[in-house]
Design a protein around this motif. Structure first.
Motif, PDB file in Angstrom:
ATOM      1  N   GLN A  96       0.839  -1.194   0.000  1.00 55.76           N
ATOM      2  CA  GLN A  96       0.000   0.000   0.000  1.00 55.76           C
ATOM      3  C   GLN A  96       0.878   1.249   0.000  1.00 55.76           C
ATOM      4  OE1 GLN A  96      -3.306   0.276   2.841  1.00 55.76           O
ATOM      5  NE2 GLN A  96      -2.683   2.358   3.340  1.00 55.76           N
ATOM      6  N   SER A 119       0.230   5.618   0.192  1.00 52.91           N
ATOM      7  CA  SER A 119      -0.821   6.593   0.493  1.00 52.91           C
ATOM      8  C   SER A 119      -0.220   7.981   0.592  1.00 52.91           C
ATOM      9  CB  SER A 119      -1.540   6.234   1.798  1.00 52.91           C
ATOM     10  OG  SER A 119      -0.634   6.290   2.890  1.00 52.91           O
ATOM     11  N   ASP A 174      -3.670   3.399  -2.374  1.00 50.19           N
ATOM     12  CA  ASP A 174      -3.670   2.356  -3.408  1.00 50.19           C
ATOM     13  C   ASP A 174      -3.221   1.066  -2.742  1.00 50.19           C
ATOM     14  OD1 ASP A 174      -2.127   0.645  -5.519  1.00 50.19           O
ATOM     15  OD2 ASP A 174      -3.401   1.977  -6.696  1.00 50.19           O
ATOM     16  N   GLU A 230      -2.812  -3.260  -2.776  1.00 54.60           N
ATOM     17  CA  GLU A 230      -2.725  -4.517  -3.517  1.00 54.60           C
ATOM     18  C   GLU A 230      -2.710  -5.656  -2.503  1.00 54.60           C
ATOM     19  OE1 GLU A 230       0.271  -7.021  -6.523  1.00 54.60           O
ATOM     20  OE2 GLU A 230       0.804  -5.007  -5.817  1.00 54.60           O
ATOM     21  N   ASN A 241      -6.412  -5.403  -6.704  1.00 51.65           N
ATOM     22  CA  ASN A 241      -5.960  -4.042  -6.463  1.00 51.65           C
ATOM     23  C   ASN A 241      -7.180  -3.122  -6.406  1.00 51.65           C
ATOM     24  OD1 ASN A 241      -5.072  -1.232  -7.819  1.00 51.65           O
ATOM     25  ND2 ASN A 241      -3.367  -2.091  -6.654  1.00 51.65           N
ATOM     26  N   TYR A 242      -7.179  -2.210  -5.422  1.00 51.30           N
ATOM     27  CA  TYR A 242      -8.252  -1.219  -5.349  1.00 51.30           C
ATOM     28  C   TYR A 242      -7.709   0.093  -4.802  1.00 51.30           C
ATOM     29  CZ  TYR A 242      -8.449  -2.650  -0.409  1.00 51.30           C
ATOM     30  OH  TYR A 242      -8.150  -2.947   0.895  1.00 51.30           O
ATOM     31  N   GLN A 243      -8.416   1.165  -5.142  1.00 53.89           N
ATOM     32  CA  GLN A 243      -8.030   2.506  -4.714  1.00 53.89           C
ATOM     33  C   GLN A 243      -9.188   3.162  -3.978  1.00 53.89           C
ATOM     34  OE1 GLN A 243      -7.001   4.342  -8.437  1.00 53.89           O
ATOM     35  NE2 GLN A 243      -4.924   3.475  -8.466  1.00 53.89           N
ATOM     36  N   SER A 246     -14.773   5.808  -4.974  1.00 53.60           N
ATOM     37  CA  SER A 246     -13.715   4.866  -4.618  1.00 53.60           C
ATOM     38  C   SER A 246     -14.086   3.459  -5.039  1.00 53.60           C
ATOM     39  CB  SER A 246     -13.465   4.909  -3.096  1.00 53.60           C
ATOM     40  OG  SER A 246     -13.103   6.212  -2.666  1.00 53.60           O
TER      41      SER A 246
END
Length: 826
Positions: A510, A512, A535, A537, A565-567, A603
């Motif tokens: 991550q 940030s 971000d 993973e 993966n997400y943001q 998001s």
């Protein structure tokens, strides 16, 4: 007296010397000083009121000798004549080479040295032997005042080469006299037992009452007499008086008998209350809030409170030195008293200058930012107190005091001097922990709360713990504007291993970046707003029922083992309030903090989290070395809405965890809470298309993970008794703290459905340390622990040593361990 006798003897000897030579009067053509060792000749001549060419006579001889003795450098002086030469023979006082204190337990070396400084007895100064006897007697008087009547103080002088001496003060303190009995004579209204309860001095106490004071102390007895007098006068007995007090001791001076003769009198009521004097137009308000009213019983405490209230109230408007006097007009016939409150506000006082002392690191401008009392304005006692409290709450301040100094020739102006004592503002943030399963763990980081004395917080964290490798830079300017608006930000990167963190197995990466801004509401309340982009993973996971719901939103069905993966963009609002008396190791006041965080709708994940923390400190003693702490922490989080038809839940990476120094001492870090469930279908088959077709649910089974995965709800609390640290002096209370604690709490999952798994077979039975499936949605499955904690604010940062034991645990909990941390947040 001894000095005068010594001078007189010197005069007689000198005059006799001159008379013997029949030379008592002559004109001085030269002056010779003999016997000098340490004192320079030029310095010695400055003390002579005779110069070459002067005529010497008996008066001049007496004047000369007095001047030399008054210089404090000489212990013997002789005057001789050699023709027309004046000969001054001196013996210098020896120089103190060293001062040694031996046998003193009740008086600290620093206190003794301060006492000697007042008599000009210090290393490097000449020793005046004539004052040693008075010093010995003064120290004996001190020991007598605390009940040590067998105490003795002896000054021992040891000569050294070059006219130097060692001075040793030898103390034989002996045992303090114990109070054998206290008698109160003349009391009928209140019994002896009732009055004894008001007193600090006690006798015949049980062995377990170790806090009672049975050693006689004169100052304590005076305080007890005042307390008894207040006890009566607060209940209307205006004529109460302690007629006499007798203190006698046993022949061996080990026991004390105290007798107090009292006259109780009768109760008086208030007939009238009158305000006189200049009250600056506030008569109506003051009269409306006064606790003194006609017809009520006289109460001395309320009279004192009224005087203090009026003084403090007038102090708000700059009248810092008012005079408030209560004049009682007693009528003994009807047992009433009329109270006349005479008020003289004096002049309005203005602050000329604010001065700061003791801040060797912190700039004056930083301290001024936290002070609400301004230069050039009225002197306000409430503003001074709030300024002191604001400075004390800074984490890099250990002690703060202030006083006002009147300016000579200015009867309406003062200077305010703040005296501060700084403490380490930087910390080497490290930790060492040990558990039955995790064994040894390490961490490290650096933070500076007062960067270069600017009051700004700068942190650089480089951690290589077993479960995490991270780097983070943080910055916070608490006074970005003069109005107290703060501004800060952070940027960080981390790699996380959940299995080493004592939770279920998964890995994450991550990075940030975030910013925050804060606004002061008032002296105690503040609100902050923050925005953080992250971000994330996730990879290398174990499949559990509770985590699969989250993974299903992102997993690639063609490659289910691939990372996801997400943001997210997380918005946070935080309210904080603090009335604590200190920023570190507080002993009084309270603090509250409530935060609410939510991801923005755009998001990849939609969730919210809320956390509430509160702490209350209750002092149990006047010096606040004994204090009681009650604390509570609540948390809840969940998803909101749905994305692509998937109902949102709280990401398991955001779950609350418990266990360890910050939450539940007595349990291994992050081991308390719901465990992961793996479900298996024994009758499943593979269909023609290759997909798995589950069998009958009756044949399903489950296995529980050895690790916790946390939960979306949390409730933690604790009680602590803060006690004086054994073998540590009171001066170090602000840097060392010892407490006896009890922690209690739980972490649970409100979305867990126990009925869905209740009928399944336990495939792990007999293979795990725990076999039973618990209802992880039940908040009542709490844990509790108790133990002893010692905290030390070291130069490297706060250190915490905790000895704790679980007193309520669940099957599979990892308990019974000792922890030692550096950089722990209190």
């Amino acid at each position: 007296m001894k000095f005068r006798q010594l001078v007189a003897a010197g005069l007689l000897l000198s005059v006799a010397n001159l008379a013997t030579a029949n030379q008592s009067q002559f004109v001085v053509e030269d002056i010779r000083v003999e016997g000098l060792q340490r004192v320079a000749l030029g310095a010695a001549l400055t003390y002579l009121p005779v110069q070459v060419g002067d005529e010497l006579n008996d008066f001049r001889v007496a004047q000369l000798i007095r001047s030399l003795y008054s210089s404090t450098h000489f212990e013997n002086v002789e005057i001789w004549r050699d023709g027309s030469t004046l000969v001054v023979r001196v013996a210098e006082r020896p120089t103190i080479s060293n001062i040694i204190f031996e046998g003193n337990d009740d008086i600290k070396d620093e206190q003794l040295q301060d006492s000697l400084d007042g008599s000009n007895i210090r290393v490097g100064e000449p020793l005046d032997k004539t004052v040693l006897t008075s010093i010995e007697n003064g120290l004996k008087d001190f020991f007598y005042s605390i009940g040590k009547y067998n105490a003795d103080v002896t000054a021992i002088i040891t000569p050294l080469p070059r006219n130097r001496v060692d001075l040793k003060l030898l103390f034989e303190e002996g045992d303090a006299a114990k109070i054998q009995q206290i008698n109160i004579v003349g009391n009928d209204i209140f019994s002896d037992a009732e009055l004894f309860e008001q007193m600090e001095l006690q006798f015949n106490t049980p062995w377990w009452d170790f806090m009672s004071e049975t050693r006689y102390q004169q100052q304590t007895l005076s305080g007890d007499m005042e307390t008894i007098e207040n006890h009566y006068k607060n209940r209307g007995y205006l004529r109460f008086a302690i007629d006499s007090t007798q203190v006698s001791m046993t022949p061996e001076k080990s026991g004390i008998y105290i007798t107090m003769n009292v006259s109780e009198g009768e109760q008086y009521t208030i007939s009238d209350v009158e305000l006189v004097g200049d009250i600056l137009g506030h008569e109506e308000y003051i009269a409306s809030v006064l606790p003194l009213t006609s017809g009520e019983m006289y109460n001395q405490a309320e009279v004192t409170y009224t005087e203090e209230f009026i003084s403090k109230y007038l102090g708000r408007f700059g009248y810092a030195y008012p005079t408030v006097t209560t004049v009682p007009d007693i009528n003994d016939e009807d047992k009433t008293v009329k109270l006349t409150l005479s008020v003289d506000p004096g002049k309005r006082i203005y602050v000329r200058r604010l001065n700061f002392e003791g801040n060797n690191i912190t700039a004056d401008s930083v301290l001024r930012q936290n002070v609400s009392q301004m230069e050039g304005t009225w002197l306000s006692n409430p503003l001074l107190e709030s300024s002191k409290n604001a400075l004390s709450r800074l984490t890099y301040m250990e002690e703060v005091e202030f006083d006002t100094v009147r300016i000579p020739g200015e009867d309406d102006k003062v200077d305010v001097n703040f005296r501060v004592k700084e403490q380490p503002s930087g910390s080497f943030n490290a930790g060492i922990g040990y558990g039955d399963r995790t064994r040894l763990s390490l961490q490290a980081g650096i933070q500076q709360d007062n960067f270069l004395g600017t009051g700004k917080r700068v942190g650089i964290s480089l951690n290589t713990v077993s479960y995490q490798q991270s780097a983070q830079i943080t910055y916070q300017d608490p006074f970005f504007t003069i109005d107290g608006i703060s501004l800060g930000g952070s940027i960080g990167y981390s790699e996380f291993d959940g299995e080493d963190f004592n939770v279920i197995r998964f890995n994450s990466k991550q990075w940030s970046i975030g910013a925050n801004i804060g606004y002061p509401i008032d002296e105690f309340n503040r609100i902050n707003f923050g925005l953080t982009f992250a971000d994330v993973e996730l990879f290398n996971r174990s499949q559990y029922e509770q985590t699969d719901r989250f993974y299903e939103q992102f997993v690639d069905l063609n490659n289910p083992d691939a990372s996801i993966n997400y943001q997210s963009l997380l918005a946070t609002v935080t309210w904080s309030r603090s009335t604590l008396n200190r920023g570190v190791f507080p002993t009084a006041g309270s603090s509250q903090r409530a935060s609410f965080s939510v991801t923005t709708p755009n998001s990849d994940v939609n969730y919210f989290k809320s956390v509430f923390d509160t702490k209350f400190y209750f002092p149990l003693s006047r010096n606040q070395r004994w204090s009681f702490l009650a604390r509570l922490r609540l948390g809840y989080g969940n998803g909101y809405g749905d994305i692509n038809g998937n109902e949102q839940i709280l990401p398991f990476t955001e779950n609350f965890t418990a266990g360890g120094a910050d939450t539940l001492r007595g349990f291994e870090n992050n081991t308390v809470g719901p465990r992961g469930i793996q479900r298996f279908s024994e009758g499943q088959i593979v269909g023609p298309d290759g997909n798995i077709i589950p069998g009958s649910p009756e044949t399903d089974s489950y296995i529980l993970s050895r690790r916790s995965l946390g939960g979306n709800a949390m409730a933690l609390g604790g009680l602590e008794l803060i006690v004086p640290t054994p073998f540590v002096e009171e001066d170090f209370d602000n840097s060392v703290r010892t407490s006896i604690f009890m922690d209690i709490g739980n972490v649970w999952d409100t979305e867990f459905d126990f009925d869905e798994y209740a009928g399944l077979n336990n495939a792990g039975a007999g293979r795990n340390d725990f076999d039973d499936l618990l209802d992880y949605s039940d908040w009542k499955l709490y844990r509790a622990s108790a133990g002893l904690s010692v905290q030390w604010l070291s130069p490297m940062g706060p250190m915490v040593f905790s000895f704790s034991r679980a007193i309520r645990e669940r099957e599979g909990d990892d308990a019974r361990f000792f922890t030692f941390n550096i950089g722990q947040t209190f």
